[in-house]
Enzyme design. Sequence first.
Site, PDB file in Angstrom:
ATOM      1  N   HIS A  37       0.777  -1.209  -0.060  1.00 42.17           N
ATOM      2  CA  HIS A  37       0.092  -0.019   0.108  1.00 42.17           C
ATOM      3  C   HIS A  37       0.897   1.240  -0.123  1.00 42.17           C
ATOM      4  CE1 HIS A  37      -3.869   2.103   0.832  1.00 42.17           C
ATOM      5  NE2 HIS A  37      -2.949   2.867   1.630  1.00 42.17           N
TER       6      HIS A  37
ATOM      7  N   ASP B  34      -8.233   1.224   6.311  1.00 42.97           N
ATOM      8  CA  ASP B  34      -6.760   1.839   6.283  1.00 42.97           C
ATOM      9  C   ASP B  34      -6.609   2.954   7.455  1.00 42.97           C
ATOM     10  OD1 ASP B  34      -4.266   2.904   6.138  1.00 42.97           O
ATOM     11  OD2 ASP B  34      -4.761   4.168   4.245  1.00 42.97           O
TER      12      ASP B  34
END
Length: 228
Positions: A35, A175
């Site tokens: 990510h 997230d």
Amino acid sequence: MSYSAKIGPSILSSDLACLGSECVRMMECGADYLHLDVMDGNFVPNITFGHPMVECLRNCVGPDPFFDMHMMVSRPEQWVKPMAAAGANQYTFHLETTTNAGNLIKEIRESGMKVGLAIKPGTTVEELAPWAGQIDMALVMTVEPGFGGQKFMEDMMPKVSWLRSQFPSLDIEVDGGVGPSTIHKCAEAGANMIVSGSAVVSSDDPRSVITMLRTAVSEAIQKRSLDR
């Protein structure tokens, strides 16, 4: 249900002077994807890196690692082609940054990348819903975007649950503040793509943390399929 548990370390939490080797280390520790947080100092108050860094990382780690680009930028349409050329696999933009999400989704697809659509804590999940059938992944932020190390916002979990109930096969990512102490809430709500920063990257044993996170999500997916 066609989704599976995937763990993506947030490389912004790593030693930025050794980013290439840190990416390799995370993949060797069992990460499913990486990510990458792109911030422009405008949409969010912080500045990180852009497509030249992504291209260098791709050359360093080779073709296999999946790069999930979290584009925290005011003009996401500006960076679609440069990111595709740099080797990005998925382009996740914020719904709050565009008045024409449909066009942007089309442009990302045409550039050969998967499409992710993110919402900040203050954005309702109903605003994302009209696009859910056209995207590969929905990202529900569990902190205000812009800085790492923030406290997990448990009150975002109803968004995840609603998305999972409405779009059973969609990849749903969380997230912000996600680690061993918060993973079960995310997994039970229906998230299957887990971004974890310092909890993984700064751990003495990243492999065991990644395994623990994946197991929690896999067990929740299995339970959901049995309950149906």
